[in-house]
Write a protein that holds these residues in place. Structure first.
Motif: not given
Length: 262
Positions: A136-141, A145-154, A182-189
């Motif tokens: 989760e450290k890697a996922a949130c970092a 960087k990516v800040r995918a808008p959909g997951p962040l809004a959720r 938060l993990a999805e906001a990094g766009d890594n499935r």
């Protein structure tokens, strides 16, 4: 199909002590599975997926057709499909237009495996926490960087709901969804699937611990504050801060909720 042991090697191609097959059209799934039908079907499905012939959403041939093509019983086909459903690779439905499809849900299978390994003491909560910290450290970092808008809004919406979730049951569900968002906001499935799997594995232990906490309201407020810091760091595009507050939050949650279970 049944198997008999050949004692005199009188049949062509047979060797003493080896199993040879005799054809019986009405033989059952158990016999067919023992003769390798199950493995034949599993290998065939693996090959079709690995070569790209079947992709996510592809519909498999009907059981009868697949059995005839592979020379195995429908029972062997059915058992292989059940096994791959449990692994989160296939889904089956009834009725016209449904059937069996490739529909991968890896987090379900991984969560089930981790949950059982925890129950059997194959994996400790400490080991799982260290893995979760690294993940989760890697996922949130990455999210910062990516800040995918959909997951962040959720995640923002879930955080607002957590402010009003006074009971552990509803809070726990929202908590899991927040971490996955938060993990999805990094766009890594893969990161989001692994996050979901680990959260599902510890869902019940965490919920039981939350119900037993003295002063639950205070602990809940502290967890919400942690989540606010995590989300703020991600929204500000600060991966180092996002990783730091995520690690602190997970370690605090482990010490509060799970340490005594190890």
């Amino acid at each position: 199909m049944t198997q008999t042991r050949d004692a005199d090697a009188s049949q062509p191609g047979a060797h003493p002590g080896h199993w040879v097959s005799e054809s019986h059209p009405e033989s059952g799934a158990d016999t067919d599975a023992r003769s390798g039908g199950f493995s034949v079907v599993m290998h065939h499905i693996d090959d079709e997926i690995l070569t790209g012939t079947w992709v996510n959403g592809s519909r498999l041939p009907p059981e009868r057709e697949l059995a005839a093509t592979l020379g195995v019983s429908r029972g062997a086909v059915r058992e292989a499909i059940r096994a791959l459903e449990a692994l989160g690779i296939l889904t089956s439905g009834t009725g016209r237009g449904n059937g069996t499809r490739v529909d991968a849900h890896p987090s379900d299978a991984m969560g089930r495996i981790l949950r059982l390994q925890l129950a059997l003491d194959v994996v400790s909560f400490a080991d799982l926490t260290e893995t979760r910290v690294a993940l989760e450290k890697a996922a949130c970092a990455a999210a910062a960087k990516v800040r995918a808008p959909g997951p962040l809004a959720r995640a923002t919406d879930l955080l607002g709901q957590m402010h009003d979730a006074m009971q552990p049951d509803s809070f726990n569900t929202l908590d899991t969804a927040f971490h996955v968002a938060l993990a999805e906001a990094g766009d890594n499935r893969l990161m989001s699937d692994l996050t979901m799997a680990i959260r599902e594995a510890v869902h019940l232990p965490i919920l039981e611990a939350e119900h037993s906490l003295i002063g639950w309201d205070n602990w809940r407020d502290g967890f919400v504050c942690d989540h606010e810091e995590m989300l703020t760091a991600i929204e500000n595009g600060d991966p180092i801060r996002a990783a730091e507050v995520t690690e602190a939050h997970i370690r605090n949650a482990y010490e509060t909720l799970l340490l005594r279970r190890d």
